[in-house]
Design a protein around this motif. Structure first.
Motif, PDB file in Angstrom:
ATOM      1  N   ASN A 122      48.191 -56.616 -22.975  1.00 35.02           N
ATOM      2  CA  ASN A 122      47.081 -56.039 -23.744  1.00 35.02           C
ATOM      3  C   ASN A 122      47.628 -54.940 -24.659  1.00 35.02           C
ATOM      4  N   TRP A 123      48.611 -55.313 -25.483  1.00 37.07           N
ATOM      5  CA  TRP A 123      49.310 -54.338 -26.307  1.00 37.07           C
ATOM      6  C   TRP A 123      48.420 -53.761 -27.403  1.00 37.07           C
ATOM      7  N   TYR A 124      48.610 -52.481 -27.654  1.00 41.39           N
ATOM      8  CA  TYR A 124      48.053 -51.843 -28.846  1.00 41.39           C
ATOM      9  C   TYR A 124      48.764 -52.427 -30.062  1.00 41.39           C
ATOM     10  N   PRO A 125      48.060 -52.607 -31.200  1.00 43.33           N
ATOM     11  CA  PRO A 125      48.725 -53.196 -32.372  1.00 43.33           C
ATOM     12  C   PRO A 125      50.004 -52.444 -32.743  1.00 43.33           C
ATOM     13  N   GLY A 126      51.074 -53.191 -32.947  1.00 45.91           N
ATOM     14  CA  GLY A 126      52.370 -52.601 -33.282  1.00 45.91           C
ATOM     15  C   GLY A 126      53.235 -52.282 -32.090  1.00 45.91           C
ATOM     16  N   SER A 127      52.697 -52.413 -30.891  1.00 49.59           N
ATOM     17  CA  SER A 127      53.472 -52.177 -29.662  1.00 49.59           C
ATOM     18  C   SER A 127      53.835 -53.524 -29.035  1.00 49.59           C
ATOM     19  N   PRO A 128      54.974 -53.529 -28.305  1.00 46.45           N
ATOM     20  CA  PRO A 128      55.951 -52.460 -28.088  1.00 46.45           C
ATOM     21  C   PRO A 128      56.818 -52.254 -29.326  1.00 46.45           C
ATOM     22  N   ASN A 129      57.394 -51.028 -29.464  1.00 46.71           N
ATOM     23  CA  ASN A 129      58.111 -50.740 -30.709  1.00 46.71           C
ATOM     24  C   ASN A 129      59.338 -49.840 -30.565  1.00 46.71           C
ATOM     25  N   ASP A 130      59.613 -49.296 -29.372  1.00 51.61           N
ATOM     26  CA  ASP A 130      60.762 -48.392 -29.214  1.00 51.61           C
ATOM     27  C   ASP A 130      60.746 -47.297 -30.286  1.00 51.61           C
ATOM     28  N   LEU A 131      59.588 -46.724 -30.534  1.00 50.85           N
ATOM     29  CA  LEU A 131      59.420 -45.807 -31.658  1.00 50.85           C
ATOM     30  C   LEU A 131      60.329 -44.592 -31.574  1.00 50.85           C
ATOM     31  N   TYR A 132      60.548 -44.055 -30.385  1.00 51.65           N
ATOM     32  CA  TYR A 132      61.352 -42.840 -30.216  1.00 51.65           C
ATOM     33  C   TYR A 132      62.619 -43.114 -29.397  1.00 51.65           C
ATOM     34  N   GLY A 133      63.255 -44.258 -29.651  1.00 57.80           N
ATOM     35  CA  GLY A 133      64.377 -44.677 -28.822  1.00 57.80           C
ATOM     36  C   GLY A 133      63.891 -45.643 -27.767  1.00 57.80           C
ATOM     37  N   PRO A 134      64.743 -46.017 -26.817  1.00 55.95           N
ATOM     38  CA  PRO A 134      64.326 -46.977 -25.792  1.00 55.95           C
ATOM     39  C   PRO A 134      63.100 -46.506 -25.019  1.00 55.95           C
ATOM     40  N   GLN A 135      62.019 -47.264 -25.095  1.00 55.27           N
ATOM     41  CA  GLN A 135      60.774 -46.951 -24.391  1.00 55.27           C
ATOM     42  C   GLN A 135      60.517 -48.098 -23.422  1.00 55.27           C
ATOM     43  N   LEU A 136      60.869 -47.864 -22.178  1.00 54.25           N
ATOM     44  CA  LEU A 136      60.978 -48.944 -21.206  1.00 54.25           C
ATOM     45  C   LEU A 136      59.826 -48.999 -20.219  1.00 54.25           C
ATOM     46  N   CYS A 137      58.855 -48.100 -20.345  1.00 52.31           N
ATOM     47  CA  CYS A 137      57.712 -48.063 -19.428  1.00 52.31           C
ATOM     48  C   CYS A 137      56.424 -48.101 -20.230  1.00 52.31           C
ATOM     49  N   VAL A 138      55.312 -48.421 -19.551  1.00 50.98           N
ATOM     50  CA  VAL A 138      54.063 -48.706 -20.258  1.00 50.98           C
ATOM     51  C   VAL A 138      52.933 -47.822 -19.748  1.00 50.98           C
ATOM     52  N   ARG A 139      52.189 -47.271 -20.692  1.00 55.61           N
ATOM     53  CA  ARG A 139      50.975 -46.523 -20.368  1.00 55.61           C
ATOM     54  C   ARG A 139      49.757 -47.296 -20.870  1.00 55.61           C
ATOM     55  N   LEU A 140      48.642 -47.104 -20.193  1.00 57.10           N
ATOM     56  CA  LEU A 140      47.351 -47.571 -20.680  1.00 57.10           C
ATOM     57  C   LEU A 140      46.716 -46.413 -21.426  1.00 57.10           C
ATOM     58  N   ILE A 141      46.353 -46.670 -22.684  1.00 52.43           N
ATOM     59  CA  ILE A 141      45.852 -45.609 -23.561  1.00 52.43           C
ATOM     60  C   ILE A 141      44.360 -45.428 -23.354  1.00 52.43           C
ATOM     61  N   SER A 142      43.967 -44.190 -23.141  1.00 54.82           N
ATOM     62  CA  SER A 142      42.544 -43.880 -23.007  1.00 54.82           C
ATOM     63  C   SER A 142      42.087 -42.914 -24.090  1.00 54.82           C
ATOM     64  N   VAL A 143      42.908 -41.917 -24.373  1.00 51.13           N
ATOM     65  CA  VAL A 143      42.506 -40.814 -25.257  1.00 51.13           C
ATOM     66  C   VAL A 143      42.183 -41.306 -26.655  1.00 51.13           C
ATOM     67  N   SER A 144      43.022 -42.166 -27.221  1.00 47.21           N
ATOM     68  CA  SER A 144      42.872 -42.537 -28.627  1.00 47.21           C
ATOM     69  C   SER A 144      42.473 -43.997 -28.844  1.00 47.21           C
ATOM     70  N   ASP A 145      42.225 -44.737 -27.778  1.00 46.03           N
ATOM     71  CA  ASP A 145      41.902 -46.149 -27.938  1.00 46.03           C
ATOM     72  C   ASP A 145      40.764 -46.536 -27.005  1.00 46.03           C
ATOM     73  N   PRO A 146      39.563 -46.724 -27.539  1.00 47.30           N
ATOM     74  CA  PRO A 146      38.421 -47.086 -26.681  1.00 47.30           C
ATOM     75  C   PRO A 146      38.570 -48.466 -26.049  1.00 47.30           C
ATOM     76  N   LEU A 147      39.490 -49.306 -26.565  1.00 46.49           N
ATOM     77  CA  LEU A 147      39.698 -50.633 -25.997  1.00 46.49           C
ATOM     78  C   LEU A 147      40.692 -50.612 -24.845  1.00 46.49           C
ATOM     79  N   ARG A 148      41.263 -49.447 -24.575  1.00 44.30           N
ATOM     80  CA  ARG A 148      42.159 -49.252 -23.420  1.00 44.30           C
ATOM     81  C   ARG A 148      43.327 -50.256 -23.433  1.00 44.30           C
ATOM     82  N   ARG A 149      44.021 -50.269 -24.581  1.00 39.97           N
ATOM     83  CA  ARG A 149      45.196 -51.131 -24.690  1.00 39.97           C
ATOM     84  C   ARG A 149      46.457 -50.366 -24.281  1.00 39.97           C
ATOM     85  N   TRP A 150      47.610 -51.028 -24.367  1.00 37.44           N
ATOM     86  CA  TRP A 150      48.848 -50.500 -23.797  1.00 37.44           C
ATOM     87  C   TRP A 150      49.867 -50.203 -24.890  1.00 37.44           C
ATOM     88  N   ASP A 151      50.739 -49.243 -24.621  1.00 39.57           N
ATOM     89  CA  ASP A 151      51.916 -49.084 -25.467  1.00 39.57           C
ATOM     90  C   ASP A 151      53.113 -48.647 -24.638  1.00 39.57           C
TER      91      ASP A 151
END
Length: 288
Positions: A122-151
């Motif tokens: 249930n990825w957030y659009p554009g994720s996964p992306n290693d935006l700040y270097g290797p990002q190897l773990c996943v959070r469920l977004i609540s604060v900024s995404d009402p659809l509760r997707r992942w990045d």
């Protein structure tokens, strides 16, 4: 990153002498070639002294041998090092990073997942992306995404998390933590006090967790690990200190001759490489 090529046994020219040392050890001396080989366990390793990028090296190994080297034990490490006694640099092995297809759930019991459930995403659009270097773990977004997707995020980040606590009347039970930890600490906490970090197998379970978390972004049990080119699931690791690296972008693993330790390198870099074939001989050594 996979390249399909047919496999065949490479020609063995320049055979000079075969000497049987005992029932377990066979030495073969070859001259005029550009590779050397060693056996360990059931894998026969070849050092190919031609510098290629990782994907091209994979293609050559699959064409002429079986695949880029899989290293599963310290005996394998020693066997790889024995293929090139006069080389002190780095060489590609079969371990690589894959941004989209190497995600795994912390709870790895295959019976827990029905058809298609292990690969639910249930990825957030554009994720996964290693935006700040290797990002190897996943959070469920609540604060900024009402659809509760992942990045994908760096595993060292500290946040709240959700544990899986079995089922109640056939419905999965999830528990929101009241502490904030990094991903590895959260995994340990869930395994000690419940079952594991939460796996999300479908949209219904995503909605169940969303109802728990209110406005907090939380860790879930999805994480990324490097893959072996031949599909091996071996957990063996032999990284140098400070490795795998923190550079952004997809990285591939190279072994350093001398120490035998592994390093992350850009997959586009040109290096010699180690191939392997299956062998029925327990130990073998051949030198240029």
């Amino acid at each position: 990153m996979c390249v399909f090529c047919s496999s065949h046994r490479p020609a063995q020219s320049g055979l000079g002498e075969i000497q049987i040392m005992d029932k377990r050890l066979l030495f073969v001396f070859i001259t005029g070639a550009q590779f050397s080989v060693a056996f360990a366990q059931t894998l026969q390793y070849y050092f190919v002294n031609v510098s290629l990028d990782w994907t091209s090296a994979q293609s050559v190994c699959r064409r002429d041998y079986t695949d880029l080297a899989t290293i599963e034990t310290t005996a394998d490490v020693d066997a790889v090092l024995s293929t090139a006694s006069n080389y002190t640099g780095k060489a590609w092995i079969g371990l690589y990073d894959e941004l989209y297809n190497s995600w795994k759930w912390s709870l790895d019991d295959s019976s827990f997942y029905g058809d298609g459930e292990y690969t639910f995403r249930n990825w957030y659009p554009g994720s996964p992306n290693d935006l700040y270097g290797p990002q190897l773990c996943v959070r469920l977004i609540s604060v900024s995404d009402p659809l509760r997707r992942w990045d994908d995020r760096q595993c060292s980040d500290v946040r709240m998390f959700v544990c899986y606590n079995g089922t109640v009347d056939g419905t999965p039970s999830f528990v929101l933590s009241n502490v904030s930890l990094n991903w590895t600490e959260a995994q340990m906490f869930c395994r000690k006090n419940y079952v594991d970090l939460a796996s999300i197998r479908n949209q219904t379970e995503n909605d169940l967790i969303s109802a728990l978390i209110s406005s907090a972004d939380v860790w879930i049990g999805l994480y990324r690990d490097k893959l072996w080119s031949d599909g091996s699931l071996s957990p063996f690791q032999h990284w140098a200190d400070g490795q795998p690296g923190s550079d952004s972008g997809v990285q591939c693993a190279a072994t350093e001759f001398g120490s035998g330790r592994w390093y992350d390198e850009s997959c586009s870099q040109s290096l010699p490489f180690i191939c392997y074939k299956k062998s029925n001989v327990s130990e073998f050594y051949r030198e240029i």
